[in-house]
Write a protein that holds these residues in place. Structure first.
Motif, PDB file in Angstrom:
ATOM      1  N   GLU A  36       0.419  -4.620  -6.984  1.00 16.68           N
ATOM      2  CA  GLU A  36       1.256  -3.504  -7.433  1.00 16.68           C
ATOM      3  C   GLU A  36       1.511  -2.509  -6.284  1.00 16.68           C
ATOM      4  OE1 GLU A  36       1.186   0.154 -10.635  1.00 16.68           O
ATOM      5  OE2 GLU A  36      -0.012  -1.625 -11.058  1.00 16.68           O
ATOM      6  N   GLU A  37       0.466  -2.190  -5.514  1.00 15.22           N
ATOM      7  CA  GLU A  37       0.636  -1.270  -4.385  1.00 15.22           C
ATOM      8  C   GLU A  37       1.594  -1.852  -3.346  1.00 15.22           C
ATOM      9  OE1 GLU A  37      -3.604   1.094  -4.053  1.00 15.22           O
ATOM     10  OE2 GLU A  37      -3.462  -0.955  -3.247  1.00 15.22           O
ATOM     11  N   PHE A  38       1.426  -3.134  -3.040  1.00 17.27           N
ATOM     12  CA  PHE A  38       2.272  -3.768  -2.038  1.00 17.27           C
ATOM     13  C   PHE A  38       3.711  -3.873  -2.548  1.00 17.27           C
ATOM     14  CE2 PHE A  38       3.693  -7.358   0.704  1.00 17.27           C
ATOM     15  CZ  PHE A  38       3.552  -6.684   1.907  1.00 17.27           C
ATOM     16  N   HIS A  39       3.883  -4.194  -3.825  1.00 19.03           N
ATOM     17  CA  HIS A  39       5.212  -4.241  -4.431  1.00 19.03           C
ATOM     18  C   HIS A  39       5.892  -2.883  -4.324  1.00 19.03           C
ATOM     19  CE1 HIS A  39       8.062  -3.636  -7.736  1.00 19.03           C
ATOM     20  NE2 HIS A  39       8.399  -4.906  -7.517  1.00 19.03           N
ATOM     21  N   ASP A  40       5.180  -1.822  -4.684  1.00 16.74           N
ATOM     22  CA  ASP A  40       5.747  -0.477  -4.631  1.00 16.74           C
ATOM     23  C   ASP A  40       6.114  -0.090  -3.197  1.00 16.74           C
ATOM     24  OD1 ASP A  40       5.514  -0.282  -7.352  1.00 16.74           O
ATOM     25  OD2 ASP A  40       3.750   1.035  -7.304  1.00 16.74           O
ATOM     26  N   TYR A  41       5.273  -0.461  -2.243  1.00 19.34           N
ATOM     27  CA  TYR A  41       5.561  -0.174  -0.836  1.00 19.34           C
ATOM     28  C   TYR A  41       6.849  -0.867  -0.383  1.00 19.34           C
ATOM     29  CZ  TYR A  41       5.453  -0.858   4.201  1.00 19.34           C
ATOM     30  OH  TYR A  41       5.799  -0.943   5.512  1.00 19.34           O
TER      31      TYR A  41
END
Length: 109
Positions: A36-41
């Motif tokens: 989720e963090e990498f997707h948002d980034y």
């Protein structure tokens, strides 16, 4: 034409001398981050109609990255500052607030 001052070499550069780098002040996530963090980034970006903080590279000059505060509606530039700055400097936030009363960015005004 967009004209930005490079805070490193002091040159007032036209946009043809610069390379855009997208939104400034993102939390970059890499190895070890959640999906989720990498997707948002990668995919989640602010795209405001109004004041926006962007990254620019003085590609045909000193080659350094810097940040710019500008209005996406009017192309008015409120200032530029070094890329190592973690949030917009107070004098730039003050300049924005003077022309846009009530303006806020991520809880800052």
């Amino acid at each position: 034409m967009l004209l930005l001052n490079c805070p490193y070499c002091g040159v007032d550069a036209e946009e043809t001398e610069l390379s855009p780098g997208g939104e400034a002040h993102l939390t970059r996530h890499g190895p070890g981050s959640s999906e989720e963090e990498f997707h948002d980034y990668l995919f989640t970006r602010e795209n405001p109609r109004g004041v926006h903080f962007e990254r620019w590279r003085h590609a045909h000059g000193c080659g350094k990255w810097f940040h710019a505060a500008r209005c996406t509606q009017t192309l008015e530039v409120f200032g530029t500052y070094t890329a190592q700055t973690s949030e917009p400097p107070q004098h730039i936030r003050d300049a924005i607030s003077e022309k846009r009363p009530g303006w806020q960015w991520r809880g800052l005004s």
